[in-house]
Design an enzyme around this catalytic site. Structure first.
Site, PDB file in Angstrom:
ATOM      1  N   LYS A 114       0.851  -1.185   0.000  1.00 34.99           N
ATOM      2  CA  LYS A 114       0.000   0.000   0.000  1.00 34.99           C
ATOM      3  C   LYS A 114       0.881   1.227   0.000  1.00 34.99           C
ATOM      4  O   LYS A 114       2.020   1.178   0.485  1.00 34.99           O
ATOM      5  CB  LYS A 114      -0.880   0.030   1.245  1.00 34.99           C
ATOM      6  CG  LYS A 114      -2.136   0.849   1.062  1.00 34.99           C
ATOM      7  CD  LYS A 114      -3.168   0.043   0.299  1.00 34.99           C
ATOM      8  CE  LYS A 114      -4.500   0.737   0.215  1.00 34.99           C
ATOM      9  NZ  LYS A 114      -5.534  -0.263  -0.134  1.00 34.99           N
TER      10      LYS A 114
HETATM   11  N1  GLU Z   1      -7.075  -0.073  -3.374  1.00 30.67           N
HETATM   12  C1  GLU Z   1      -7.870  -1.235  -3.646  1.00 30.67           C
HETATM   13  C2  GLU Z   1      -7.974  -2.122  -2.419  1.00 30.67           C
HETATM   14  O1  GLU Z   1      -7.893  -1.654  -1.303  1.00 30.67           O
HETATM   15  C3  GLU Z   1      -7.416  -1.980  -4.888  1.00 30.67           C
HETATM   16  C4  GLU Z   1      -5.984  -2.414  -4.903  1.00 30.67           C
HETATM   17  C5  GLU Z   1      -5.530  -2.933  -6.283  1.00 30.67           C
HETATM   18  O2  GLU Z   1      -6.338  -3.007  -7.187  1.00 30.67           O
HETATM   19  O3  GLU Z   1      -4.353  -3.246  -6.389  1.00 30.67           O
HETATM   20  O4  GLU Z   1      -8.232  -3.287  -2.510  1.00 30.67           O
END
Ligand code: GLU
Length: 427
Positions: A114
């Site tokens: 993240k």
């Molecule tokens: N930000 C989204 C999540 O929390 C998607 C992450 C992604 O598609 O890599 O799952």
């Protein structure tokens, strides 16, 4: 003392404490060596950057950004980038850990990551956000990689943000690398359905949960949705399309409530114009705070905003019989216990909101093969993967007599622990 120990077992005050408390609850049901399980609690690498951005008026402002890679046992790390004033390392660390479990549970060949920048995007112009994004991407060039770490949108970012990151990365390495991000605009190799995928998937999980509780009539099933960003919006639109009655939605300014059901397309059109929900005047609605919203009478509550919403303070007032987590980490472990005592079923985040990363994976695969699918194909495959994950979690919950949250964590941690054992510890 290592960072994985920096939590008290009694209260979950931060997101990472919540993530670790959930892990501890699940770990006892995982068949793996205790020392390997200890390894899985730690983020593999973390990067913090402070960088300057030129403002439109010629002054320079400093910003702080992060990227955390939690675990790479199953493959490249995957996870979004968040722009919010509340971003901090503890939160990014928790969100990265949840991505590891989310990807593992869905059976994707990814670990978790993240990123985030401490910024309130609405206070900056589009060109300032573009320069901030390009500079953040440049500072993070050692982290991002189409085979190593693949960002995507999260709160405060979108397809345009991904296009700037893709372009910045490509300019730096000297050729176009669309596979370095997902959630791209369609014309740059984005996938059909990616924008809607998280909200859409949340409703697939909800329908699955409701049908397992017995037959239900959508027209008589009242939904309350907290958050009207990417997840809440597309969850509301898809649920409305399926005939469910949405009685309340909210954004950061509060929510609108109408016992007989809201017209979601109208509210969507209103929000698209950039207006806050507390300025909404049509449809004869009542205004509620976000705390009041959580306590509204309904069958299904969908927290789709951010972490730490259902706590020991708000959970006792929940009237819903089902909570489906569109957001990451909206429920603290204390609130989980309260909801369980109240007989409320919680479909956990790593299961319920996996639609986004699942279609991210489809986007990455389509791009690498240079062969693109239509929307029906994307949603058909999404639905199949979501149902398989749900089955797996429900079965684990039944076998071990544990909640869906713990079962989801058990299934996910087991997969990562197995991969770790098979790979072995280097050197
Ligand atoms: N930000 C989204 C999540 O929390 C998607 C992450 C992604 O598609 O890599 O799952």
């Amino acid at each position: 003392m290592g960072i994985a120990h920096m939590h008290q077992r009694t209260a979950s005050e931060t997101a990472y404490q919540t993530a670790l408390a959930q892990f501890d609850r699940a770990a006892q049901y995982v068949s793996a060596r205790a020392d390997y399980l200890e390894f899985l609690k730690y983020p593999k690498r973390e990067m913090a950057v402070n960088f300057p951005v030129k403002m439109d008026n010629g002054t320079v402002e400093m910003f702080t950004g992060y990227r955390v890679h939690h675990n790479t046992a199953l493959g490249a790390t995957k996870g979004g980038i968040r722009y919010a004033a509340t971003v901090n390392l503890d939160e990014v660390r928790a969100l990265a850990m949840w991505m590891t479990w989310k990807c593992a549970l869905a059976g994707l060949p990814y670990g978790g990551a993240k990123g985030g920048v401490v910024v309130e995007p609405k206070n900056y112009s589009p060109s300032e956000i573009e320069r901030l994004t390009r500079r953040y991407a440049t500072e993070m060039i050692v982290m991002f990689d189409p085979r190593g770490d693949i960002p995507a949108p999260d709160m405060g970012t979108n397809a345009q943000t991904m296009a700037w990151i893709m372009d910045t990365y490509s300019m730096t390495v000297g050729h176009s690398v669309p596979a370095v991000v997902t959630g791209k605009p369609i014309d740059l190799g984005g996938s059909q359905g990616r924008n809607e995928a998280t909200g859409h998937g949340t409703i697939i999980a909800m329908v699955e949960a409701l049908s397992r509780q017995g037959s239900h009539n959508p027209q008589e099933t009242r939904l309350v949705i907290q958050g009207f960003g990417n997840v809440g919006t597309f969850a509301a639109l898809y649920a409305a399309h399926l005939g469910y009655q949405i009685v309340a939605v909210s954004d950061i300014t509060g929510g609108v409530y109408k016992a007989s059901g809201l017209s979601i397309p109208e509210i969507f059109a209103f929000a698209q114009r950039g207006s806050a929900l507390n300025e909404y005047r049509d449809q004869d609605v009542d205004f509620v705070t976000n705390d009041e919203l959580l306590a509204l009478p309904c069958e299904v509550l969908i927290p789709a905003a951010m972490e730490g919403q259902l706590t020991d303070r708000t959970a006792p007032h929940v009237k819903a019989k089902l909570v489906v987590e569109g957001a990451n980490g909206p429920t603290t472990p204390e609130a989980d216990d309260i909801l369980q005592d109240l007989g409320v079923i919680v479909v956990p985040d790593v299961l319920a909101n996996a639609g986004g990363v699942i279609v991210s994976y489809f986007e990455w695969v389509q791009g690498l093969q240079a062969f693109f699918w239509d929307k029906d194909e994307v949603f058909r495959r999404l639905e199949r993967l979501m149902r398989q994950s749900y089955d797996r979690v429900a079965l684990t919950a039944e076998e071990k007599k544990i909640t869906l949250r713990t079962a989801a964590q058990v299934a996910a941690i087991q997969r990562v622990a197995d991969a770790t054992a098979t790979r072995g510890i280097y050197p």
